[in-house]
Design an enzyme around this catalytic site. Structure first.
Site, mmCIF file in Angstrom:
data_model
loop_
_atom_site.group_PDB
_atom_site.id
_atom_site.type_symbol
_atom_site.label_atom_id
_atom_site.label_comp_id
_atom_site.label_asym_id
_atom_site.label_seq_id
_atom_site.Cartn_x
_atom_site.Cartn_y
_atom_site.Cartn_z
ATOM 1 C CB SER A 75 18.594 43.013 -23.674
ATOM 2 O OG SER A 75 18.608 43.382 -22.328
ATOM 3 C CG ASP A 111 14.838 51.661 -20.991
ATOM 4 O OD1 ASP A 111 14.700 51.651 -22.215
ATOM 5 O OD2 ASP A 111 15.488 50.779 -20.385
ATOM 6 C CG HIS A 135 20.113 44.553 -17.001
ATOM 7 N ND1 HIS A 135 20.514 44.106 -18.241
ATOM 8 C CD2 HIS A 135 18.842 44.987 -17.159
ATOM 9 C CE1 HIS A 135 19.523 44.241 -19.104
ATOM 10 N NE2 HIS A 135 18.500 44.791 -18.485
ATOM 11 C CG MET A 141 11.842 42.808 -19.731
ATOM 12 S SD MET A 141 10.601 42.943 -21.024
ATOM 13 C CE MET A 141 11.528 43.760 -22.290
HETATM 14 O O1 PAF Z 1 13.119 47.944 -18.576
HETATM 15 C C1 PAF Z 1 12.740 46.748 -18.642
HETATM 16 O O2 PAF Z 1 13.536 45.816 -18.776
HETATM 17 C C2 PAF Z 1 11.253 46.425 -18.563
HETATM 18 O O3 PAF Z 1 10.490 47.388 -19.207
HETATM 19 C C3 PAF Z 1 10.766 46.197 -17.119
HETATM 20 C C4 PAF Z 1 10.874 47.440 -16.274
HETATM 21 C C5 PAF Z 1 11.553 45.055 -16.482
HETATM 22 C C6 PAF Z 1 9.274 45.795 -17.135
HETATM 23 O O4 PAF Z 1 9.071 44.624 -17.869
#
Ligand code: PAF
Length: 284
Positions: free
Chosen positions: A189, A153, A40, A33
Site C-alpha cells: 500500500s 510481511d 490483498h 489496512m
Molecule cells: O498487514 C496488515 O495490513 C496489518 O498489519 C494487519 C494484519 C491488517 C493488522 O492491522
C-alpha cells in the site's frame, strides 16, 4: 457477485457470520489496512477458492504505528477498497470503528516475545504488539476458520502463527505468496507514496534478493560473508534498516545458508517504509 459493506456494528458482524457458519460455510478472514492492491486481492481470492464465506476488514490500526510514523498519511480509499474486495470475491467487507476496537477504558494489550524484537521490531518497537492486539480482537470477533496473510510481511505472519499457537486459538493461519509488480517491486500500500524518481531505487530490494539467490545458486553458503557483500553494494540514498539471512520457522540468524533460508530486507526511502523478503530457492 455482490459484497455487503458493514460500518462498525459488531453485533451485526457476528450475526451475519454466525448465520453463514450455521449453514455449514467455513469462515475465511482477510484483515487489511486498506490501500488495497493485488496482494490483498489474492488473499481474498484464496479464501474464496477454499470455499469460505470471506470477510475482509479495512482498518488502519493506530496501535501499530509509532509517534513519528506514517499513520496520518497511510493511504486511505474506503470506496475503492470496497470495489476491489468485492471484485476479488469478498462476501462481507467490514470497516471497524476505532472506539469499538479500543474503548477508552481499554488497558489490556498483547506483548509478543522475542520474534517481535528483531528485524522490523528493532526500529518499530510498538509495531508487532499493536498488530497482535488488533488481530487477537479480530479473531475473537470474526472467529474465522482460516485467516490469510501475505508472505511479504513474513515476520508478521510468523508472529501471528506463534500467537495463535500460544493462545491455543482455533484458526488456521495461511501464508500466501508476495505479489510483485512486473518490474519485481513487492506490492505494498505504501508504494502509492513513492515518488516516480524513487521507483528505481526502491527496486534495490528486489534486485538484492535476486543477487542473493544467484549467489546461492552459484554455490555461496556463508551467510555472514554474503550479507557483508550485499550491504557494501547497497546504495547510500536508500536508508538500510536491516539485511539479514534467517531461517523461516523461528527466524534465527543463518550463518550457513540453506535452500529455505530467507533474506529479509527493510529500508526507508524519503520517509517511505520498504520491506521485502524471499527464500534462496523456489518462488519469490
Ligand atoms: O498487514 C496488515 O495490513 C496489518 O498489519 C494487519 C494484519 C491488517 C493488522 O492491522
Amino acid at each position: 457477485m455482490t459484497a455487503l459493506r458493514l460500518e462498525s456494528d459488531i453485533p451485526r458482524l457476528k450475526s451475519l457470520i454466525a448465520a453463514e457458519r450455521a449453514r455449514g460455510k467455513p469462515i475465511g478472514f482477510v484483515p487489511t489496512m486498506g490501500g488495497l492492491h493485488q496482494g490483498h486481492c489474492s488473499l481474498i481470492e484464496a479464501s474464496r477458492a477454499d470455499g469460505c464465506f470471506t470477510v475482509a476488514s479495512v482498518f488502519v490500526n493506530p496501535a501499530q504505528f509509532g509517534p513519528n510514523e506514517d499513520f496520518d498519511v497511510y493511504p486511505r480509499d474506503p470506496d475503492g477498497d470496497f470495489a476491489k474486495c468485492e471484485a476479488a470475491g469478498a462476501d462481507l467487507v467490514w470497516y471497524p470503528d476505532t472506539l469499538d476496537l479500543y474503548p477508552v477504558a481499554a488497558q489490556t494489550v498483547v506483548t509478543p516475545g522475542p520474534l517481535s524484537k528483531m528485524l522490523c521490531g528493532r526500529s518499530r518497537p510498538k509495531f508487532f504488539g499493536g498488530i497482535c492486539t488488533v488481530v487477537l480482537k479480530f479473531f475473537h470477533l470474526v472467529a474465522p476458520d482460516r485467516a490469510y496473510f501475505g508472505e511479504k510481511d513474513f515476520q508478521q505472519l510468523t508472529i501471528i502463527r506463534r500467537m495463535v499457537a500460544d493462545f491455543l486459538m482455533d484458526v488456521e493461519v495461511l501464508g500466501c505468496p508476495t505479489m510483485r509488480e512486473p518490474d519485481g517491486l513487492a506490492m505494498s500500500s505504501r508504494n502509492a507514496r513513492l515518488a516516480d524518481k524513487d521507483r528505481d531505487l526502491a527496486l534495490t530490494l528486489a534486485r538484492t534478493l535476486n543477487t542473493a539467490r544467484e549467489a546461492y545458486a552459484a554455490g555461496e553458503r556463508d551467510g555472514i560473508l554474503l550479507a557483508d557483500q550485499l550491504k557494501r553494494a547497497w546504495p547510500e540514498r536508500l536508508d538500510l534498516d536491516y539485511l539479514e539471512f534467517r531461517e523461516p520457522h523461528h527466524l534465527a540468524l543463518s550463518e550457513r545458508l540453506q535452500d529455505d533460508t530467507r533474506l529479509f530486507l527493510g529500508a526507508w526511502l524519503d520517509g517511505v517504509r520498504l520491506i521485502d523478503n524471499a527464500p534462496l530457492t523456489g518462488e519469490m
